[in-house]
Enzyme design. Sequence first.
Site, PDB file in Angstrom:
ATOM      1  N   CYS A   1      -7.794  -2.487   8.411  1.00 24.27           N
ATOM      2  CA  CYS A   1      -6.460  -2.510   7.793  1.00 24.27           C
ATOM      3  C   CYS A   1      -5.904  -1.095   7.664  1.00 24.27           C
ATOM      4  O   CYS A   1      -4.772  -0.815   8.081  1.00 24.27           O
ATOM      5  CB  CYS A   1      -6.523  -3.178   6.413  1.00 24.27           C
ATOM      6  SG  CYS A   1      -6.697  -4.973   6.463  1.00 24.27           S
TER       7      CYS A   1
ATOM      8  N   HIS B   1      -1.419  -5.707   1.476  1.00 24.72           N
ATOM      9  CA  HIS B   1      -2.624  -6.519   1.359  1.00 24.72           C
ATOM     10  C   HIS B   1      -2.337  -7.768   0.534  1.00 24.72           C
ATOM     11  O   HIS B   1      -1.569  -7.718  -0.435  1.00 24.72           O
ATOM     12  CB  HIS B   1      -3.750  -5.722   0.685  1.00 24.72           C
ATOM     13  CG  HIS B   1      -4.657  -5.036   1.649  1.00 24.72           C
ATOM     14  ND1 HIS B   1      -4.859  -3.670   1.660  1.00 24.72           N
ATOM     15  CD2 HIS B   1      -5.432  -5.537   2.651  1.00 24.72           C
ATOM     16  CE1 HIS B   1      -5.716  -3.357   2.621  1.00 24.72           C
ATOM     17  NE2 HIS B   1      -6.088  -4.467   3.232  1.00 24.72           N
TER      18      HIS B   1
ATOM     19  N   ARG C   1     -17.642  -0.612   6.374  1.00 20.78           N
ATOM     20  CA  ARG C   1     -18.722  -1.212   5.577  1.00 20.78           C
ATOM     21  C   ARG C   1     -19.494  -2.221   6.409  1.00 20.78           C
ATOM     22  O   ARG C   1     -20.695  -2.415   6.223  1.00 20.78           O
ATOM     23  CB  ARG C   1     -18.130  -1.881   4.330  1.00 20.78           C
ATOM     24  CG  ARG C   1     -19.167  -2.555   3.425  1.00 20.78           C
ATOM     25  CD  ARG C   1     -18.514  -3.243   2.256  1.00 20.78           C
ATOM     26  NE  ARG C   1     -17.589  -4.291   2.663  1.00 20.78           N
ATOM     27  CZ  ARG C   1     -17.949  -5.531   2.981  1.00 20.78           C
ATOM     28  NH1 ARG C   1     -19.222  -5.888   2.993  1.00 20.78           N
ATOM     29  NH2 ARG C   1     -17.030  -6.433   3.326  1.00 20.78           N
TER      30      ARG C   1
ATOM     31  N   GLU D   1       0.829  -1.199   0.000  1.00 16.08           N
ATOM     32  CA  GLU D   1       0.000   0.000   0.000  1.00 16.08           C
ATOM     33  C   GLU D   1       0.871   1.260   0.000  1.00 16.08           C
ATOM     34  O   GLU D   1       1.869   1.348   0.696  1.00 16.08           O
ATOM     35  CB  GLU D   1      -0.916   0.016   1.222  1.00 16.08           C
ATOM     36  CG  GLU D   1      -1.927  -1.119   1.265  1.00 16.08           C
ATOM     37  CD  GLU D   1      -2.995  -1.004   0.177  1.00 16.08           C
ATOM     38  OE1 GLU D   1      -3.101   0.086  -0.439  1.00 16.08           O
ATOM     39  OE2 GLU D   1      -3.719  -1.993  -0.017  1.00 16.08           O
TER      40      GLU D   1
END
Length: 224
Positions: free
Chosen positions: A149, A175, A96, A86
Amino acid sequence: MKPRVLLTGFEPFDRDSINPSWEAVRALDGWRFETPAGEGVEVQARRMPCAFGAALQSLDAAIDEVQPQLVLAIGQAGGRSEITPERVAINLDDGRICDNAGCQPIDLPVIEGAPAAYFSTLPIKAMVRELRAAGIPAAVSNSAGTFVCNHLFFGLMHRIAVRPLAHGLRGGFIHIPLLPEQAARLPGGLPSLSLDTIVEALRISVRTAWQVRQDLRETGGTLN
Protein backbone atom coordinates in the site's frame (compact mmCIF):
# COMPACT_ATOMS: atom_id res chain seq x y z
CA MET A 1 -9.62 16.46 -21.78
CA LYS A 2 -12.61 14.79 -20.12
CA PRO A 3 -12.71 15.11 -16.32
CA ARG A 4 -11.84 11.70 -14.91
CA VAL A 5 -11.02 10.12 -11.58
CA LEU A 6 -8.98 6.92 -11.31
CA LEU A 7 -9.73 4.63 -8.39
CA THR A 8 -7.41 1.71 -7.69
CA GLY A 9 -7.90 -1.30 -5.43
CA PHE A 10 -5.77 -4.35 -4.73
CA GLU A 11 -6.18 -8.02 -5.47
CA PRO A 12 -6.51 -10.35 -2.43
CA PHE A 13 -3.33 -11.19 -0.52
CA ASP A 14 -2.03 -13.15 2.48
CA ARG A 15 -4.13 -16.22 1.65
CA ASP A 16 -7.41 -14.27 1.69
CA SER A 17 -9.99 -14.75 -1.07
CA ILE A 18 -11.25 -11.17 -1.13
CA ASN A 19 -9.89 -7.65 -0.80
CA PRO A 20 -12.40 -4.97 0.22
CA SER A 21 -10.43 -2.28 -1.61
CA TRP A 22 -11.11 -3.88 -5.00
CA GLU A 23 -14.69 -4.86 -4.12
CA ALA A 24 -15.50 -1.26 -3.22
CA VAL A 25 -13.59 0.33 -6.08
CA ARG A 26 -15.08 -1.85 -8.80
CA ALA A 27 -18.59 -1.00 -7.54
CA LEU A 28 -17.84 2.58 -8.62
CA ASP A 29 -16.39 1.78 -12.05
CA GLY A 30 -18.28 3.91 -14.55
CA TRP A 31 -19.95 6.06 -11.89
CA ARG A 32 -20.49 9.64 -12.99
CA PHE A 33 -21.17 12.61 -10.78
CA GLU A 34 -21.85 16.26 -11.41
CA THR A 35 -20.02 19.06 -9.65
CA PRO A 36 -21.81 22.19 -8.34
CA ALA A 37 -20.51 23.95 -11.46
CA GLY A 38 -22.33 21.43 -13.66
CA GLU A 39 -19.18 19.58 -14.66
CA GLY A 40 -19.66 15.86 -15.33
CA VAL A 41 -16.89 13.67 -13.91
CA GLU A 42 -16.36 10.00 -14.77
CA VAL A 43 -14.81 7.45 -12.40
CA GLN A 44 -12.80 4.51 -13.69
CA ALA A 45 -11.52 1.63 -11.55
CA ARG A 46 -8.45 -0.54 -11.99
CA ARG A 47 -7.18 -3.52 -9.97
CA MET A 48 -3.57 -3.48 -8.83
CA PRO A 49 -1.39 -6.54 -8.11
CA CYS A 50 -0.32 -6.89 -4.50
CA ALA A 51 3.32 -7.08 -5.49
CA PHE A 52 6.23 -4.69 -5.10
CA GLY A 53 7.30 -3.22 -8.42
CA ALA A 54 4.43 -4.73 -10.41
CA ALA A 55 1.98 -2.48 -8.56
CA LEU A 56 3.80 0.62 -9.79
CA GLN A 57 3.93 -0.69 -13.34
CA SER A 58 0.17 -1.29 -13.27
CA LEU A 59 -0.44 2.15 -11.78
CA ASP A 60 1.62 3.84 -14.49
CA ALA A 61 -0.28 1.94 -17.18
CA ALA A 62 -3.63 2.87 -15.65
CA ILE A 63 -2.74 6.57 -15.42
CA ASP A 64 -1.49 6.60 -19.01
CA GLU A 65 -4.69 4.91 -20.18
CA VAL A 66 -7.28 6.82 -18.15
CA GLN A 67 -5.52 10.23 -18.13
CA PRO A 68 -7.19 11.26 -14.87
CA GLN A 69 -6.98 14.56 -13.05
CA LEU A 70 -7.40 12.83 -9.69
CA VAL A 71 -6.20 9.43 -8.37
CA LEU A 72 -7.43 7.79 -5.19
CA ALA A 73 -5.64 4.56 -4.37
CA ILE A 74 -7.47 2.33 -1.88
CA GLY A 75 -6.08 -0.44 0.31
CA GLN A 76 -7.11 -2.82 3.08
CA ALA A 77 -5.99 -2.18 6.66
CA GLY A 78 -6.97 -5.08 8.91
CA GLY A 79 -7.48 -3.91 12.48
CA ARG A 80 -8.57 -0.37 11.64
CA SER A 81 -12.12 0.63 12.49
CA GLU A 82 -12.33 3.80 10.39
CA ILE A 83 -11.92 5.09 6.85
CA THR A 84 -8.43 6.57 7.01
CA PRO A 85 -7.09 8.96 4.36
CA GLU A 86 -3.30 8.78 4.56
CA ARG A 87 -1.21 11.89 5.15
CA VAL A 88 2.26 10.74 4.08
CA ALA A 89 4.01 8.09 1.97
CA ILE A 90 7.57 7.11 2.91
CA ASN A 91 10.36 5.90 0.65
CA LEU A 92 10.70 2.52 2.34
CA ASP A 93 9.77 -1.08 1.53
CA ASP A 94 9.89 -3.34 4.59
CA GLY A 95 7.63 -6.34 4.13
CA ARG A 96 6.27 -8.08 7.23
CA ILE A 97 5.18 -10.85 4.86
CA CYS A 98 5.90 -11.78 1.26
CA ASP A 99 3.86 -10.14 -1.46
CA ASN A 100 1.85 -12.18 -3.97
CA ALA A 101 4.97 -12.67 -6.08
CA GLY A 102 6.90 -14.12 -3.14
CA CYS A 103 8.99 -10.97 -2.67
CA GLN A 104 9.81 -9.59 0.79
CA PRO A 105 12.04 -6.51 0.58
CA ILE A 106 13.56 -5.39 3.86
CA ASP A 107 14.74 -1.83 4.44
CA LEU A 108 14.90 -0.92 0.76
CA PRO A 109 13.80 2.33 -0.90
CA VAL A 110 10.66 2.32 -3.01
CA ILE A 111 12.53 4.48 -5.54
CA GLU A 112 16.30 4.89 -5.28
CA GLY A 113 17.33 8.55 -4.99
CA ALA A 114 13.78 9.83 -4.42
CA PRO A 115 12.89 12.00 -1.41
CA ALA A 116 12.35 10.39 1.99
CA ALA A 117 8.62 11.12 1.90
CA TYR A 118 5.77 12.78 0.04
CA PHE A 119 2.58 14.26 1.45
CA SER A 120 -0.79 13.48 -0.07
CA THR A 121 -2.27 16.18 -2.27
CA LEU A 122 -5.82 15.20 -1.28
CA PRO A 123 -7.82 17.37 1.15
CA ILE A 124 -7.63 14.65 3.79
CA LYS A 125 -9.09 16.66 6.67
CA ALA A 126 -12.00 17.91 4.59
CA MET A 127 -12.64 14.33 3.53
CA VAL A 128 -12.68 13.15 7.15
CA ARG A 129 -15.09 15.92 8.13
CA GLU A 130 -17.50 15.05 5.31
CA LEU A 131 -17.35 11.34 6.12
CA ARG A 132 -18.09 11.95 9.80
CA ALA A 133 -20.94 14.29 8.89
CA ALA A 134 -22.43 11.41 6.92
CA GLY A 135 -22.20 9.12 9.94
CA ILE A 136 -19.19 7.16 8.67
CA PRO A 137 -16.26 6.66 11.07
CA ALA A 138 -13.14 8.33 9.68
CA ALA A 139 -9.80 9.74 10.79
CA VAL A 140 -6.55 11.01 9.32
CA SER A 141 -3.82 8.37 9.34
CA ASN A 142 -0.19 9.35 9.70
CA SER A 143 1.27 6.01 8.60
CA ALA A 144 0.48 3.98 5.49
CA GLY A 145 2.78 1.18 6.67
CA THR A 146 5.70 -0.26 4.74
CA PHE A 147 3.98 -2.91 2.59
CA VAL A 148 2.58 -2.65 -0.95
CA CYS A 149 0.00 0.00 0.00
CA ASN A 150 2.71 2.48 0.97
CA HIS A 151 4.80 1.31 -2.01
CA LEU A 152 1.98 2.25 -4.39
CA PHE A 153 1.19 5.47 -2.54
CA PHE A 154 4.81 6.61 -2.69
CA GLY A 155 5.10 5.67 -6.35
CA LEU A 156 1.96 7.66 -7.15
CA MET A 157 3.19 10.77 -5.37
CA HIS A 158 6.63 10.48 -6.97
CA ARG A 159 5.05 10.33 -10.41
CA ILE A 160 2.94 13.38 -9.63
CA ALA A 161 6.07 15.22 -8.50
CA VAL A 162 8.44 14.44 -11.34
CA ARG A 163 6.68 13.30 -14.50
CA PRO A 164 5.50 15.97 -16.98
CA LEU A 165 2.50 13.86 -18.06
CA ALA A 166 1.21 14.09 -14.51
CA HIS A 167 1.16 17.90 -14.51
CA GLY A 168 -1.89 19.04 -12.59
CA LEU A 169 -2.64 15.55 -11.32
CA ARG A 170 -3.58 15.22 -7.65
CA GLY A 171 -3.71 12.03 -5.66
CA GLY A 172 -3.37 10.09 -2.46
CA PHE A 173 -4.25 6.95 -0.58
CA ILE A 174 -7.11 5.76 1.63
CA HIS A 175 -7.05 2.72 3.89
CA ILE A 176 -10.32 0.94 4.65
CA PRO A 177 -11.31 -1.68 7.26
CA LEU A 178 -12.05 -5.33 6.62
CA LEU A 179 -15.43 -6.53 5.45
CA PRO A 180 -17.60 -8.36 8.04
CA GLU A 181 -17.10 -11.71 6.31
CA GLN A 182 -13.32 -11.28 6.61
CA ALA A 183 -13.48 -10.29 10.26
CA ALA A 184 -15.72 -13.27 11.04
CA ARG A 185 -12.97 -15.65 9.89
CA LEU A 186 -10.34 -14.12 12.16
CA PRO A 187 -9.87 -14.47 15.91
CA GLY A 188 -9.95 -11.46 18.18
CA GLY A 189 -13.04 -9.67 16.89
CA LEU A 190 -11.34 -7.34 14.41
CA PRO A 191 -13.41 -4.29 13.39
CA SER A 192 -15.15 -4.16 10.02
CA LEU A 193 -17.43 -2.05 7.84
CA SER A 194 -20.06 -3.23 5.36
CA LEU A 195 -19.28 -2.98 1.66
CA ASP A 196 -22.20 -0.57 1.17
CA THR A 197 -20.74 1.75 3.82
CA ILE A 198 -17.29 1.64 2.28
CA VAL A 199 -18.66 2.34 -1.21
CA GLU A 200 -20.59 5.34 0.12
CA ALA A 201 -17.45 6.51 1.91
CA LEU A 202 -15.55 6.43 -1.38
CA ARG A 203 -18.30 8.37 -3.14
CA ILE A 204 -18.03 11.09 -0.49
CA SER A 205 -14.23 11.02 -0.63
CA VAL A 206 -14.13 11.35 -4.41
CA ARG A 207 -16.61 14.23 -4.48
CA THR A 208 -14.78 16.06 -1.71
CA ALA A 209 -11.35 15.50 -3.22
CA TRP A 210 -12.55 16.78 -6.59
CA GLN A 211 -14.16 19.93 -5.20
CA VAL A 212 -11.82 20.95 -2.37
CA ARG A 213 -8.38 22.24 -3.32
CA GLN A 214 -7.42 23.96 -0.05
CA ASP A 215 -7.64 21.59 2.89
CA LEU A 216 -9.09 22.51 6.28
CA ARG A 217 -6.85 23.71 9.08
CA GLU A 218 -8.06 21.65 11.99
CA THR A 219 -6.53 18.99 14.19
CA GLY A 220 -5.73 15.64 12.66
CA GLY A 221 -2.67 14.75 14.66
CA THR A 222 -2.03 12.09 17.28
CA LEU A 223 -0.09 11.86 20.53
CA ASN A 224 1.86 8.78 19.46
